[in-house]
Design a protein around this motif. Structure first.
Motif, PDB file in Angstrom:
ATOM      1  N   LYS A  66       0.834  -1.199   0.000  1.00  0.00           N
ATOM      2  CA  LYS A  66       0.000   0.000   0.000  1.00  0.00           C
ATOM      3  C   LYS A  66       0.874   1.257   0.000  1.00  0.00           C
ATOM      4  O   LYS A  66       1.838   1.353   0.751  1.00  0.00           O
ATOM      5  N   ILE A  67       0.491   2.207  -0.861  1.00  0.00           N
ATOM      6  CA  ILE A  67       1.244   3.455  -0.985  1.00  0.00           C
ATOM      7  C   ILE A  67       0.368   4.646  -0.599  1.00  0.00           C
ATOM      8  O   ILE A  67       0.769   5.503   0.179  1.00  0.00           O
ATOM      9  N   ASN A  68      -0.836   4.709  -1.177  1.00  0.00           N
ATOM     10  CA  ASN A  68      -1.796   5.774  -0.866  1.00  0.00           C
ATOM     11  C   ASN A  68      -1.177   7.162  -1.028  1.00  0.00           C
ATOM     12  O   ASN A  68      -1.230   8.004  -0.132  1.00  0.00           O
ATOM     13  N   ALA A  69      -0.559   7.379  -2.193  1.00  0.00           N
ATOM     14  CA  ALA A  69       0.118   8.653  -2.473  1.00  0.00           C
ATOM     15  C   ALA A  69      -0.507   9.320  -3.693  1.00  0.00           C
ATOM     16  O   ALA A  69      -1.124   8.668  -4.536  1.00  0.00           O
ATOM     17  N   ARG A  70      -0.367  10.624  -3.769  1.00  0.00           N
ATOM     18  CA  ARG A  70      -0.869  11.376  -4.912  1.00  0.00           C
ATOM     19  C   ARG A  70      -0.171  10.927  -6.197  1.00  0.00           C
ATOM     20  O   ARG A  70       1.008  10.581  -6.185  1.00  0.00           O
ATOM     21  N   ILE A  71      -0.910  10.967  -7.292  1.00  0.00           N
ATOM     22  CA  ILE A  71      -0.346  10.578  -8.584  1.00  0.00           C
ATOM     23  C   ILE A  71       0.710  11.590  -9.021  1.00  0.00           C
ATOM     24  O   ILE A  71       0.473  12.799  -8.980  1.00  0.00           O
ATOM     25  N   SER A  72       1.866  11.075  -9.427  1.00  0.00           N
ATOM     26  CA  SER A  72       2.891  11.926 -10.021  1.00  0.00           C
ATOM     27  C   SER A  72       3.705  11.087 -10.991  1.00  0.00           C
ATOM     28  O   SER A  72       3.888   9.878 -10.787  1.00  0.00           O
ATOM     29  N   ASP A  73       4.174  11.717 -12.058  1.00  0.00           N
ATOM     30  CA  ASP A  73       4.958  10.995 -13.042  1.00  0.00           C
ATOM     31  C   ASP A  73       6.272  10.497 -12.457  1.00  0.00           C
ATOM     32  O   ASP A  73       6.731   9.391 -12.748  1.00  0.00           O
ATOM     33  N   ALA A  74       6.886  11.308 -11.583  1.00  0.00           N
ATOM     34  CA  ALA A  74       8.153  10.905 -10.979  1.00  0.00           C
ATOM     35  C   ALA A  74       7.987   9.660 -10.113  1.00  0.00           C
ATOM     36  O   ALA A  74       8.825   8.747 -10.137  1.00  0.00           O
ATOM     37  N   LEU A  75       6.893   9.609  -9.357  1.00  0.00           N
ATOM     38  CA  LEU A  75       6.658   8.457  -8.489  1.00  0.00           C
ATOM     39  C   LEU A  75       6.400   7.202  -9.305  1.00  0.00           C
ATOM     40  O   LEU A  75       6.921   6.120  -8.995  1.00  0.00           O
ATOM     41  N   LEU A  76       5.600   7.311 -10.358  1.00  0.00           N
ATOM     42  CA  LEU A  76       5.326   6.154 -11.208  1.00  0.00           C
ATOM     43  C   LEU A  76       6.604   5.628 -11.852  1.00  0.00           C
ATOM     44  O   LEU A  76       6.844   4.416 -11.891  1.00  0.00           O
ATOM     45  N   GLU A  77       7.439   6.541 -12.355  1.00  0.00           N
ATOM     46  CA  GLU A  77       8.692   6.114 -12.983  1.00  0.00           C
ATOM     47  C   GLU A  77       9.638   5.489 -11.965  1.00  0.00           C
ATOM     48  O   GLU A  77      10.361   4.542 -12.286  1.00  0.00           O
ATOM     49  N   THR A  78       9.639   5.994 -10.735  1.00  0.00           N
ATOM     50  CA  THR A  78      10.485   5.440  -9.687  1.00  0.00           C
ATOM     51  C   THR A  78      10.038   4.035  -9.308  1.00  0.00           C
ATOM     52  O   THR A  78      10.860   3.129  -9.106  1.00  0.00           O
ATOM     53  N   ILE A  79       8.719   3.846  -9.216  1.00  0.00           N
ATOM     54  CA  ILE A  79       8.188   2.530  -8.846  1.00  0.00           C
ATOM     55  C   ILE A  79       8.604   1.471  -9.863  1.00  0.00           C
ATOM     56  O   ILE A  79       9.016   0.358  -9.487  1.00  0.00           O
ATOM     57  N   PHE A  80       8.517   1.806 -11.149  1.00  0.00           N
ATOM     58  CA  PHE A  80       8.783   0.811 -12.184  1.00  0.00           C
ATOM     59  C   PHE A  80      10.253   0.771 -12.623  1.00  0.00           C
ATOM     60  O   PHE A  80      10.588   0.014 -13.535  1.00  0.00           O
ATOM     61  N   PHE A  81      11.118   1.564 -11.987  1.00  0.00           N
ATOM     62  CA  PHE A  81      12.535   1.499 -12.302  1.00  0.00           C
ATOM     63  C   PHE A  81      13.044   0.091 -11.987  1.00  0.00           C
ATOM     64  O   PHE A  81      12.719  -0.487 -10.946  1.00  0.00           O
ATOM     65  N   LYS A  82      13.850  -0.455 -12.874  1.00  0.00           N
ATOM     66  CA  LYS A  82      14.191  -1.875 -12.826  1.00  0.00           C
ATOM     67  C   LYS A  82      14.842  -2.323 -11.528  1.00  0.00           C
ATOM     68  O   LYS A  82      14.715  -3.472 -11.129  1.00  0.00           O
ATOM     69  N   ASN A  83      15.574  -1.453 -10.849  1.00  0.00           N
ATOM     70  CA  ASN A  83      16.302  -1.865  -9.651  1.00  0.00           C
ATOM     71  C   ASN A  83      15.529  -1.657  -8.351  1.00  0.00           C
ATOM     72  O   ASN A  83      16.069  -1.884  -7.276  1.00  0.00           O
ATOM     73  N   THR A  84      14.281  -1.208  -8.432  1.00  0.00           N
ATOM     74  CA  THR A  84      13.495  -1.000  -7.218  1.00  0.00           C
ATOM     75  C   THR A  84      12.712  -2.260  -6.865  1.00  0.00           C
ATOM     76  O   THR A  84      12.320  -3.024  -7.761  1.00  0.00           O
ATOM     77  N   PRO A  85      12.461  -2.513  -5.578  1.00  0.00           N
ATOM     78  CA  PRO A  85      11.745  -3.735  -5.174  1.00  0.00           C
ATOM     79  C   PRO A  85      10.264  -3.736  -5.557  1.00  0.00           C
ATOM     80  O   PRO A  85       9.622  -4.785  -5.492  1.00  0.00           O
ATOM     81  N   LEU A  86       9.719  -2.587  -5.963  1.00  0.00           N
ATOM     82  CA  LEU A  86       8.290  -2.504  -6.289  1.00  0.00           C
ATOM     83  C   LEU A  86       7.993  -2.611  -7.779  1.00  0.00           C
ATOM     84  O   LEU A  86       6.830  -2.567  -8.174  1.00  0.00           O
ATOM     85  N   HIS A  87       9.022  -2.750  -8.605  1.00  0.00           N
ATOM     86  CA  HIS A  87       8.800  -2.648 -10.060  1.00  0.00           C
ATOM     87  C   HIS A  87       8.060  -3.854 -10.625  1.00  0.00           C
ATOM     88  O   HIS A  87       7.427  -3.773 -11.672  1.00  0.00           O
ATOM     89  N   ASP A  88       8.151  -4.989  -9.932  1.00  0.00           N
ATOM     90  CA  ASP A  88       7.540  -6.212 -10.451  1.00  0.00           C
ATOM     91  C   ASP A  88       6.101  -6.303  -9.950  1.00  0.00           C
ATOM     92  O   ASP A  88       5.846  -6.362  -8.755  1.00  0.00           O
ATOM     93  N   GLY A  89       5.149  -6.304 -10.848  1.00  0.00           N
ATOM     94  CA  GLY A  89       3.738  -6.334 -10.481  1.00  0.00           C
ATOM     95  C   GLY A  89       3.035  -5.106 -11.026  1.00  0.00           C
ATOM     96  O   GLY A  89       3.567  -4.378 -11.859  1.00  0.00           O
ATOM     97  N   ALA A  90       1.832  -4.885 -10.550  1.00  0.00           N
ATOM     98  CA  ALA A  90       1.004  -3.795 -11.082  1.00  0.00           C
ATOM     99  C   ALA A  90       0.835  -2.686 -10.060  1.00  0.00           C
ATOM    100  O   ALA A  90       0.835  -2.918  -8.852  1.00  0.00           O
ATOM    101  N   VAL A  91       0.707  -1.470 -10.574  1.00  0.00           N
ATOM    102  CA  VAL A  91       0.311  -0.314  -9.765  1.00  0.00           C
ATOM    103  C   VAL A  91      -1.191  -0.107  -9.955  1.00  0.00           C
ATOM    104  O   VAL A  91      -1.681  -0.130 -11.088  1.00  0.00           O
ATOM    105  N   ILE A  92      -1.908   0.070  -8.864  1.00  0.00           N
ATOM    106  CA  ILE A  92      -3.349   0.307  -8.936  1.00  0.00           C
ATOM    107  C   ILE A  92      -3.637   1.743  -8.528  1.00  0.00           C
ATOM    108  O   ILE A  92      -3.244   2.187  -7.444  1.00  0.00           O
ATOM    109  N   ILE A  93      -4.299   2.471  -9.428  1.00  0.00           N
ATOM    110  CA  ILE A  93      -4.686   3.860  -9.181  1.00  0.00           C
ATOM    111  C   ILE A  93      -6.179   3.901  -8.901  1.00  0.00           C
ATOM    112  O   ILE A  93      -6.989   3.425  -9.698  1.00  0.00           O
ATOM    113  N   ASN A  94      -6.518   4.455  -7.748  1.00  0.00           N
ATOM    114  CA  ASN A  94      -7.914   4.538  -7.337  1.00  0.00           C
ATOM    115  C   ASN A  94      -8.252   6.004  -7.088  1.00  0.00           C
ATOM    116  O   ASN A  94      -7.748   6.612  -6.148  1.00  0.00           O
ATOM    117  N   GLY A  95      -9.076   6.582  -7.955  1.00  0.00           N
ATOM    118  CA  GLY A  95      -9.375   8.005  -7.850  1.00  0.00           C
ATOM    119  C   GLY A  95      -8.163   8.819  -8.224  1.00  0.00           C
ATOM    120  O   GLY A  95      -7.567   8.632  -9.287  1.00  0.00           O
TER     121      GLY A  95
END
Length: 265
Positions: A154-183
């Motif tokens: 769970k992240i529950n953070a405001r949408i931002s392009d920088a955050l999305l790119e950071t999440i899916f960066f290959k060396n981060t532990p969160l990049h594998d799987g899906a991001v779910i945006i709610n509202g």
């Protein structure tokens, strides 16, 4: 004896409704393993009718017992398809508006994503496409996808392009799987999604594309996929995949989603 068959209006309506339901069933299971199972069960049923017509009592009784539990077998075998059908009915905006239940079940839902959030999502997808960074973004609509959010972080953070790119960066532990945006928030990352059971998918599409199709089969969510192999952007909705779209097409589709969400409210 009358040589003509009397057809009432209700008889015609009955035939049309059955034809419509069969067509919707075909659309629901076409291209899946369930379609082959349905054809097999239908052939068994036809064979049973022939056996009954020929008065083959032993075989007829044996198959009759099999047909007798056929309804329960159908529920078990077609459980994913039945669930998908019920979800499509329950998440239909017109149905919710008619029953006046949408506000009751979604009264605590966060505000819809704004145009600024939309541009951030598009910008993030464009940047990840240029760097061939694999990504899977799921945008919840009427269904909040809580069962899938629980499988991730769970992240529950405001949408931002920088955050999305950071999440899916290959060396981060969160990049594998899906991001779910709610509202207007990123609810969770590294979420596990169901894979589609369709067998007629292009073999060049990997698990991200199959997961995107799977989650949109089981909900009214909208999925964005960025390919790690070639950087192509694809979208999935209603269990159908639209591959290799442009950034302009993605932006236009996201704008339509916001408009549809506002109309449903």
């Amino acid at each position: 004896m009358s040589l003509f068959i009397t057809l009432r209006f209700l008889d015609v309506l009955d035939i049309l409704l059955v034809a419509f339901l069969l067509y919707q069933l075909y659309l629901l299971i076409k291209g899946t393993v369930a379609f082959n199972i349905f054809v097999g069960l239908f052939l068994i049923y036809l064979f049973w009718l022939v056996v009954r017509a020929l008065n083959m009592e032993l075989l007829g009784n044996f198959m009759g017992q099999f047909i007798g539990v056929g309804i329960l077998a159908l529920i078990v075998v077609f459980q994913p398809e039945i669930r998908r059908f019920l979800i499509l009915i329950g998440s239909n905006p017109q149905v919710n508006r008619f029953l006046r239940v949408e506000k009751l079940f979604h009264s605590d839902k966060t505000k819809s994503a704004s145009g600024q959030h939309l541009r951030m999502m598009v910008r993030a997808c464009e940047n990840m496409a240029k760097t061939k960074t694999g990504a899977l973004i799921i945008i919840a609509q009427n269904s909040e996808l809580k069962e899938y959010i629980r499988t991730g972080e769970k992240i529950n953070a405001r949408i931002s392009d920088a955050l999305l790119e950071t999440i899916f960066f290959k060396n981060t532990p969160l990049h594998d799987g899906a991001v779910i945006i709610n509202g207007n928030k990123i609810s969770a990352a590294r979420c596990i999604l169901p894979l589609t059971s369709k067998v007629n998918i292009n073999p060049l599409f990997g698990l991200r594309h199959r997961a995107a199709i799977g989650v949109t089969e089981n909900s009214d969510a909208f999925a964005i996929i960025v390919s790690e192999e070639n950087g192509n952007i694809s979208i999935a909705e209603g269990g159908e995949l639209t591959p290799n779209i442009t950034v302009i097409e993605l932006s236009s589709r996201l704008e339509n989603i916001i408009i549809e969400t506002e109309d449903a409210e």
